[in-house]
Motif scaffolding. Structure first.
Motif, short mmCIF file in Angstrom:
data_model
loop_
_atom_site.label_atom_id
_atom_site.label_comp_id
_atom_site.label_asym_id
_atom_site.label_seq_id
_atom_site.Cartn_x
_atom_site.Cartn_y
_atom_site.Cartn_z
N ASP A 167 -73.64 -19.39 -25.52
CA ASP A 167 -72.93 -19.32 -24.25
C ASP A 167 -71.80 -20.34 -24.19
O ASP A 167 -70.73 -20.08 -23.66
CB ASP A 167 -73.91 -19.56 -23.09
CG ASP A 167 -74.76 -18.33 -22.84
OD1 ASP A 167 -74.38 -17.26 -23.34
OD2 ASP A 167 -75.80 -18.45 -22.17
N PHE A 200 -67.89 -19.78 -23.46
CA PHE A 200 -67.26 -20.46 -22.32
C PHE A 200 -66.07 -21.27 -22.78
O PHE A 200 -65.00 -21.22 -22.17
CB PHE A 200 -68.26 -21.36 -21.61
CG PHE A 200 -67.60 -22.18 -20.54
CD1 PHE A 200 -67.29 -21.60 -19.32
CD2 PHE A 200 -67.26 -23.50 -20.76
CE1 PHE A 200 -66.66 -22.33 -18.34
CE2 PHE A 200 -66.63 -24.23 -19.78
CZ PHE A 200 -66.34 -23.65 -18.57
N VAL A 237 -60.05 -14.32 -17.87
CA VAL A 237 -60.87 -14.51 -16.68
C VAL A 237 -61.89 -13.38 -16.57
O VAL A 237 -63.06 -13.60 -16.23
CB VAL A 237 -59.98 -14.59 -15.41
CG1 VAL A 237 -60.81 -14.52 -14.17
CG2 VAL A 237 -59.20 -15.88 -15.42
N LEU A 282 -64.65 -14.19 -18.80
CA LEU A 282 -65.49 -15.22 -18.18
C LEU A 282 -66.44 -14.60 -17.16
O LEU A 282 -67.60 -14.99 -17.05
CB LEU A 282 -64.61 -16.26 -17.51
CG LEU A 282 -65.20 -17.64 -17.25
CD1 LEU A 282 -65.49 -18.31 -18.56
CD2 LEU A 282 -64.24 -18.47 -16.44
N TYR A 283 -65.95 -13.58 -16.42
CA TYR A 283 -66.82 -12.89 -15.46
C TYR A 283 -67.97 -12.19 -16.19
O TYR A 283 -69.08 -12.15 -15.67
CB TYR A 283 -66.03 -11.87 -14.66
CG TYR A 283 -65.08 -12.44 -13.64
CD1 TYR A 283 -65.13 -13.78 -13.31
CD2 TYR A 283 -64.14 -11.65 -13.00
CE1 TYR A 283 -64.26 -14.31 -12.39
CE2 TYR A 283 -63.27 -12.16 -12.08
CZ TYR A 283 -63.34 -13.50 -11.77
OH TYR A 283 -62.47 -14.01 -10.86
N THR A 343 -69.43 -13.16 -18.93
CA THR A 343 -70.43 -14.16 -19.28
C THR A 343 -71.21 -14.64 -18.06
O THR A 343 -72.30 -15.17 -18.19
CB THR A 343 -69.79 -15.38 -19.96
OG1 THR A 343 -68.95 -16.03 -19.02
CG2 THR A 343 -68.99 -14.97 -21.16
N LEU A 344 -70.61 -14.45 -16.85
CA LEU A 344 -71.30 -14.86 -15.61
C LEU A 344 -72.06 -13.69 -14.99
O LEU A 344 -72.41 -13.74 -13.81
CB LEU A 344 -70.29 -15.39 -14.60
CG LEU A 344 -69.80 -16.81 -14.85
CD1 LEU A 344 -68.61 -17.12 -13.98
CD2 LEU A 344 -70.91 -17.78 -14.54
N HIS A 345 -72.30 -12.62 -15.74
CA HIS A 345 -73.05 -11.45 -15.28
C HIS A 345 -72.39 -10.78 -14.09
O HIS A 345 -73.06 -10.32 -13.17
CB HIS A 345 -74.50 -11.81 -14.91
CG HIS A 345 -75.21 -12.47 -16.03
ND1 HIS A 345 -75.57 -11.81 -17.19
CD2 HIS A 345 -75.61 -13.75 -16.20
CE1 HIS A 345 -76.15 -12.66 -18.00
NE2 HIS A 345 -76.20 -13.83 -17.45
N ALA A 346 -71.07 -10.75 -14.06
CA ALA A 346 -70.35 -10.02 -13.01
C ALA A 346 -69.52 -8.95 -13.69
O ALA A 346 -68.29 -9.01 -13.69
CB ALA A 346 -69.49 -10.97 -12.18
N LEU A 404 -66.97 -6.87 -11.55
CA LEU A 404 -65.78 -7.63 -11.19
C LEU A 404 -64.85 -7.78 -12.36
O LEU A 404 -63.63 -7.81 -12.19
CB LEU A 404 -66.19 -9.01 -10.69
CG LEU A 404 -66.47 -9.15 -9.21
CD1 LEU A 404 -66.64 -10.61 -8.89
CD2 LEU A 404 -65.36 -8.58 -8.40
#
Lengths: 107, 170
Positions: B2, B6, B40, B43-44, B46-49, B52
């Protein structure tokens, strides 16, 4: 999708990234003369807040943060439409979009 | 693993956001912003979004940035030969604000609360279903207001950009 697991990357890393991008946008608004690039810098700031929203949404396991990103997207789209229309009208009237050459009220 | 993702995404986002501000040619600035939007979106993911991330690419990279590029090429904007005169003051302000942020983060490092907030829903369906459910139940009224905002923005943009509107009526 497992929303319950802990974040591998600490939240503060995301905050540092978003603060950096936001400050870059602030400085960009202040130092650029071209109105289009100023609007692009505003987009940078909006994206920084969106990164914050999504990171907090993952950290607190609340999906509401992601919903707020939608509203930020809506506002960004509206801002772009109106802002670019103003820029076109300004370019038609003054034939410049450099902010330090727009001194109509000073004359 | 991760951390690798990131730092890749964060590094590219930081560099391209600096390029957006630093590059003199507005077309290059817009293209740097395009790369930033894509990262970006990564990045979303990796943030489980995931939803989005898709929306970020479709709306930001697909619609907003194309609009910017249209206007840049329509107005035939030349490369800026210099920055604004208030560059020293703005640089000082940026340095001051970044020190402030760094100080805040150092202070909060000692007292960071553990993530002990309960999960929003017990059974977690897909990301898209979860967002849709919350958006159309809890945030229904803001959703309607957002549609009104888009309508107003559309009418305003047409009126502002249209040439000589209302002159024929007089």
């Amino acid at each position: 999708m497992t929303i319950g697991n802990t974040m591998a990357v600490p939240l503060s890393y995301y905050l540092i990234l978003s603060a950096f991008v936001f400050l870059t946008g602030v400085v960009g608004v202040l130092i650029r003369r071209n109105l289009i690039v100023i609007l692009l810098s505003v987009e940078l700031m909006l994206n920084a807040t969106n990164i914050n929203f999504v990171a907090f949404s993952e950290y607190f396991h609340q999906v509401a943060g992601q919903v707020f990103v939608f509203f930020a997207l809506t506002v960004a789209a509206a801002e772009v439409a109106v802002g670019l229309a103003i820029i076109i009208a300004l370019h038609r009237a003054q034939s410049t979009i450099y902010v330090d050459e727009l001194n109509l009220l000073k004359r | 693993m991760d951390h690798i993702f990131f730092f890749y995404f964060a590094g590219v986002i930081a560099v391209t956001s600096l390029l957006v501000v630093a590059l003199r040619n507005p077309v290059y600035s817009a293209l740097a912003l395009l790369i930033m939007f894509f990262h970006v979106a990564g990045l979303y993911v990796t943030l489980h979004a995931e939803f989005l991330a898709a929306v970020q690419i479709v709306v930001y990279a697909g619609a907003i940035l194309v609009l910017y590029l249209f206007v840049v090429m329509l107005l035939n904007v030349k490369t800026e030969e210099r920055y604004h005169d208030q560059l020293p003051v703005a640089g000082l302000l940026g340095v001051m604000l970044s020190t402030e942020v760094i100080l805040l983060l150092i202070q909060s490092r000692t007292a960071a609360p553990a993530s002990a907030v309960p999960v929003d829903t017990v059974i977690a369906p897909g990301n898209t279903e979860l967002i849709g459910e919350v958006l159309y139940s809890t945030y229904l009224f803001p959703f309607e207001v957002a549609s009104l905002l888009l309508l107003v923005a559309m009418i305003g943009a047409i009126i502002l950009a249209k040439k000589d509107i209302g002159e024929g009526a007089q």
